[in-house]
Scaffold this active site. Structure first.
Site, PDB file in Angstrom:
ATOM      1  N   ARG A 168     -41.356 -50.501  -2.428  1.00 33.32           N
ATOM      2  CA  ARG A 168     -41.338 -49.302  -3.146  1.00 33.32           C
ATOM      3  C   ARG A 168     -42.003 -48.132  -2.199  1.00 33.32           C
ATOM      4  O   ARG A 168     -41.207 -46.971  -1.976  1.00 33.32           O
ATOM      5  CB  ARG A 168     -41.568 -49.045  -4.449  1.00 33.32           C
ATOM      6  CG  ARG A 168     -40.635 -50.066  -5.277  1.00 33.32           C
ATOM      7  CD  ARG A 168     -41.064 -50.017  -6.792  1.00 33.32           C
ATOM      8  NE  ARG A 168     -40.287 -48.585  -7.500  1.00 33.32           N
ATOM      9  CZ  ARG A 168     -41.082 -47.563  -7.688  1.00 33.32           C
ATOM     10  NH1 ARG A 168     -42.242 -47.482  -7.230  1.00 33.32           N
ATOM     11  NH2 ARG A 168     -40.408 -46.726  -8.166  1.00 33.32           N
ATOM     12  N   GLY A 223     -33.030 -44.825 -15.981  1.00 22.73           N
ATOM     13  CA  GLY A 223     -33.631 -43.911 -15.444  1.00 22.73           C
ATOM     14  C   GLY A 223     -34.692 -43.282 -15.974  1.00 22.73           C
ATOM     15  O   GLY A 223     -35.426 -42.337 -15.498  1.00 22.73           O
ATOM     16  N   GLU A 272     -29.831 -48.324 -21.063  1.00 24.99           N
ATOM     17  CA  GLU A 272     -30.101 -49.228 -20.362  1.00 24.99           C
ATOM     18  C   GLU A 272     -31.460 -49.028 -19.317  1.00 24.99           C
ATOM     19  O   GLU A 272     -31.502 -49.049 -18.192  1.00 24.99           O
ATOM     20  CB  GLU A 272     -28.930 -49.265 -18.893  1.00 24.99           C
ATOM     21  CG  GLU A 272     -27.573 -49.293 -19.650  1.00 24.99           C
ATOM     22  CD  GLU A 272     -26.499 -49.261 -18.545  1.00 24.99           C
ATOM     23  OE1 GLU A 272     -25.238 -49.594 -18.660  1.00 24.99           O
ATOM     24  OE2 GLU A 272     -26.701 -48.633 -17.552  1.00 24.99           O
ATOM     25  N   PRO A 273     -32.465 -48.966 -20.171  1.00 23.64           N
ATOM     26  CA  PRO A 273     -33.967 -48.741 -19.296  1.00 23.64           C
ATOM     27  C   PRO A 273     -34.350 -50.056 -18.761  1.00 23.64           C
ATOM     28  O   PRO A 273     -34.003 -51.142 -19.184  1.00 23.64           O
ATOM     29  CB  PRO A 273     -34.750 -48.590 -20.611  1.00 23.64           C
ATOM     30  CG  PRO A 273     -34.249 -49.554 -21.755  1.00 23.64           C
ATOM     31  CD  PRO A 273     -32.564 -49.322 -21.617  1.00 23.64           C
ATOM     32  N   GLY A 274     -34.579 -49.805 -17.353  1.00 25.95           N
ATOM     33  CA  GLY A 274     -35.439 -50.640 -16.591  1.00 25.95           C
ATOM     34  C   GLY A 274     -36.889 -50.385 -16.400  1.00 25.95           C
ATOM     35  O   GLY A 274     -37.699 -51.126 -16.818  1.00 25.95           O
ATOM     36  N   TYR A 332     -39.233 -45.634  -0.998  1.00 19.48           N
ATOM     37  CA  TYR A 332     -38.983 -44.524  -2.120  1.00 19.48           C
ATOM     38  C   TYR A 332     -39.923 -43.464  -2.054  1.00 19.48           C
ATOM     39  O   TYR A 332     -39.926 -42.372  -2.697  1.00 19.48           O
ATOM     40  CB  TYR A 332     -38.845 -45.192  -3.479  1.00 19.48           C
ATOM     41  CG  TYR A 332     -37.788 -46.031  -3.627  1.00 19.48           C
ATOM     42  CD1 TYR A 332     -36.307 -45.802  -3.188  1.00 19.48           C
ATOM     43  CD2 TYR A 332     -37.853 -46.846  -4.696  1.00 19.48           C
ATOM     44  CE1 TYR A 332     -35.294 -46.548  -3.604  1.00 19.48           C
ATOM     45  CE2 TYR A 332     -36.916 -48.018  -5.053  1.00 19.48           C
ATOM     46  CZ  TYR A 332     -35.606 -47.775  -4.425  1.00 19.48           C
ATOM     47  OH  TYR A 332     -34.634 -48.758  -4.813  1.00 19.48           O
ATOM     48  N   CYS A 366     -45.421 -56.644  10.868  1.00 16.28           N
ATOM     49  CA  CYS A 366     -45.385 -55.899  11.815  1.00 16.28           C
ATOM     50  C   CYS A 366     -44.583 -54.743  11.807  1.00 16.28           C
ATOM     51  O   CYS A 366     -43.311 -54.687  12.269  1.00 16.28           O
ATOM     52  CB  CYS A 366     -44.750 -56.963  12.861  1.00 16.28           C
ATOM     53  SG  CYS A 366     -46.047 -58.189  13.300  1.00 16.28           S
ATOM     54  N   GLU A 367     -44.756 -53.740  11.117  1.00 15.76           N
ATOM     55  CA  GLU A 367     -44.030 -52.496  10.771  1.00 15.76           C
ATOM     56  C   GLU A 367     -44.960 -51.542  10.364  1.00 15.76           C
ATOM     57  O   GLU A 367     -45.811 -51.607   9.489  1.00 15.76           O
ATOM     58  CB  GLU A 367     -42.979 -52.786   9.447  1.00 15.76           C
ATOM     59  CG  GLU A 367     -41.914 -53.875   9.732  1.00 15.76           C
ATOM     60  CD  GLU A 367     -40.627 -53.409  10.494  1.00 15.76           C
ATOM     61  OE1 GLU A 367     -40.568 -52.008  10.807  1.00 15.76           O
ATOM     62  OE2 GLU A 367     -40.087 -54.171  11.003  1.00 15.76           O
TER      63      GLU A 367
HETATM   64  C1  LIG Z   1     -30.568 -49.537 -11.942  1.00 15.24           C
HETATM   65  C2  LIG Z   1     -29.973 -49.116 -13.284  1.00 15.24           C
HETATM   66  C3  LIG Z   1     -30.380 -48.844 -14.515  1.00 15.24           C
HETATM   67  C4  LIG Z   1     -31.932 -49.019 -14.583  1.00 15.24           C
HETATM   68  O1  LIG Z   1     -32.652 -47.921 -13.968  1.00 15.24           O
HETATM   69  P1  LIG Z   1     -34.313 -47.648 -14.395  1.00 15.24           P
HETATM   70  O2  LIG Z   1     -34.452 -46.343 -13.408  1.00 15.24           O
HETATM   71  O3  LIG Z   1     -34.709 -48.942 -13.931  1.00 15.24           O
HETATM   72  O4  LIG Z   1     -34.291 -47.426 -15.790  1.00 15.24           O
HETATM   73  C5  LIG Z   1     -29.546 -48.850 -15.567  1.00 15.24           C
HETATM   74  N1  LIG Z   1     -28.237 -48.577 -15.520  1.00 15.24           N
HETATM   75  C6  LIG Z   1     -27.450 -49.066 -14.350  1.00 15.24           C
HETATM   76  C7  LIG Z   1     -26.205 -48.901 -14.119  1.00 15.24           C
HETATM   77  C8  LIG Z   1     -28.474 -49.219 -13.176  1.00 15.24           C
HETATM   78  O5  LIG Z   1     -27.808 -49.353 -12.058  1.00 15.24           O
END
Ligand SMILES: *Cc1c(COP(=O)(O)O)cnc(C)c1O
Length: 425
Positions: A312, A239, A273-275, A316, A355-356
């Site tokens: 997105r 996050g 856990e960076p995404g 969001y 079509c939205e």
């Molecule tokens: C989605 C998720 C992430 C990654 O979140 P980002 O906002 O992309 O960094 C990390 N941990 C868990 C458990 C998630 O569900």
């Protein structure tokens, strides 16, 4: 920081002119920068180097196997949320001993696969799930480790759909309940409950929610340790903000500057856990203008990407900077932001062909004038872009291209009409 830059008025992904990719691969197309992924990973590791840290890249952000491969080669662990993601990690040659597995609805099949793989931690979201894990592990003669996901009840002040650490979400258990879970299961012989997991949700733009969450979680860990439970790791989830707007979010170093001193002397391994903060600005979605249309006092730029390719903005309310890939000198964007009113820009809606009414990428956005055939870059599209794409309106998923220096290759073919019905026969 990323490697999508304008040189002589043309947009480059690392050393590749993106127009060349459009010519060879067509549009719309996701274009990834390998160097951007790796640079983000390197910076996170460096920022937390004072503590024993495992970075588990969150697979759901962007999960093409080629991307997982080079992340694995760079030593990344992985955060997964399904059996399919575990399969991807395994196929990519990822180190399963650096995999953490979250999700409120893990099925027996998924749990058994993860037990067999030997992942690092099951991130447990409820007592019922933990009981089930104990039963399945017993049956299969496994001794997995687990982290209890707790809800620190912190508001990251992001969109409600990406808020996961508040009490009223479906994730984890309350901090108060966590102690009862440990009282019941903390000495279990089959599943070693020895870590705490928190994940606040996506796209916060300040450090404070993390500080608050770490503060509350460390207090919990102290109480648990005083009650005789062994806690070896704190998983801080993901996050962390990504720069959808230039320099909008704290850097990894800024997060770490606040977090590291808090946990440094706590005898805890740290898991991150960076995404999005790794993947978001590692890609653009390159799209072509099909038509320009005026009506109702508005100007619509209709492009060949749709909400099925990148959902997105409607889902969001997310901002994605959008800009032509060829511009004259006065239209080189020094920053990516919503209201970049350079001389000669016009205010448009950028919309897709679906079509939205929700099929839009930008509303009331100043942009240099465009015409049919122009290419636009939809920036910061690397996280939750392709992975959330669908076949809605019977549109094949677009191609994915990976740029590495001055080379590029297609890492996922554009879906053909036949692919749309391939499983329906
Ligand atoms: C989605 C998720 C992430 C990654 O979140 P980002 O906002 O992309 O960094 C990390 N941990 C868990 C458990 C998630 O569900």
């Amino acid at each position: 920081m990323d490697y999508f830059t304008y040189t002589n008025g043309r947009l480059f992904a690392e050393g590749v002119d993106v127009e060349q990719i459009a010519n060879e691969v067509g549009t719309a197309v996701y274009i990834y920068s390998k160097a951007t992924f790796l640079e983000h990973l390197r910076k996170v590791r460096q920022a937390y180097s004072e503590v024993d840290t495992t970075v588990c890249y969150s697979v759901k952000a962007c999960s093409n196997i080629n991307i997982l491969k080079f992340m694995a080669e760079a030593g990344s662990g992985f955060d997964i949320v399904s059996g399919g993601e575990l399969y991807r990690v395994q196929q990519a040659g990822g180190d399963v001993s650096k995999v953490v597995y979250a999700g409120v609805g893990k099925t027996n099949r998924e749990i058994i696969e993860a037990l067999d793989a030997g992942i690092a931690y099951f991130n447990i979201e409820s007592e019922a799930e933990l009981e089930n894990l104990i039963e399945l592990a017993d049956q299969h003669g496994k001794r997995p480790k687990a982290a209890l996901r707790v809800n620190p009840d912190v508001d990251p002040k992001t969109h409600t759909y990406t808020t996961t650490g508040k009490k009223e979400t479906k994730f984890g258990v309350d901090i108060e309940r966590a102690e009862r879970v440990f009282a019941e299961f903390g000495k279990n012989k089959t599943v070693e409950l020895c870590a705490i997991h928190v994940h606040l949700g996506s796209a916060g733009h300040t450090v404070e929610p993390y500080v608050e969450a770490v503060d509350k979680t460390l207090a919990l860990i102290d109480r648990l340790r005083n009650s005789g439970f062994r806690i070896e790791a704190l998983d801080l989830g993901g996050g962390y903000g990504a720069d959808y707007v230039t320099s909008q979010s704290p850097t990894a170093a800024e997060y770490a500057a606040a977090i590291v001193p808090m946990i440094k002397d706590k005898d805890l391994k740290l898991i991150l856990e960076p995404g999005a903060s790794i993947a978001a600005n590692a890609a653009i979605l390159l799209t072509k203008v099909l038509y320009v249309k005026t009506g109702g006092g508005k100007k619509f730029v209709i492009v060949d990407a749709g909400m099925n390719d990148l959902i997105r903005p409607p889902l969001y309310d997310a901002f994605h900077f959008i800009w032509p890939v060829k511009v004259d000198g006065r239209h080189i964007p020094a920053r990516r932001e919503k209201d970049l009113r350079l001389p000669g820009t016009e205010v448009v809606d950028v919309v897709g062909p679906i079509c939205e009414s929700a099929d839009f990428f930008a509303k009331d956005r100043p942009m240099p004038p465009t015409k049919r055939g122009d290419l636009l870059g939809i920036f910061t599209a690397g996280a939750y872009g392709f992975t959330m794409s669908s076949n809605y309106n019977a549109r094949g998923r677009v191609a994915e291209v990976l740029v590495d220096g001055s080379n590029f290759k297609v890492i996922r073919k554009r879906e053909a009409y036949e692919d749309l019905i391939a499983l329906e026969k």
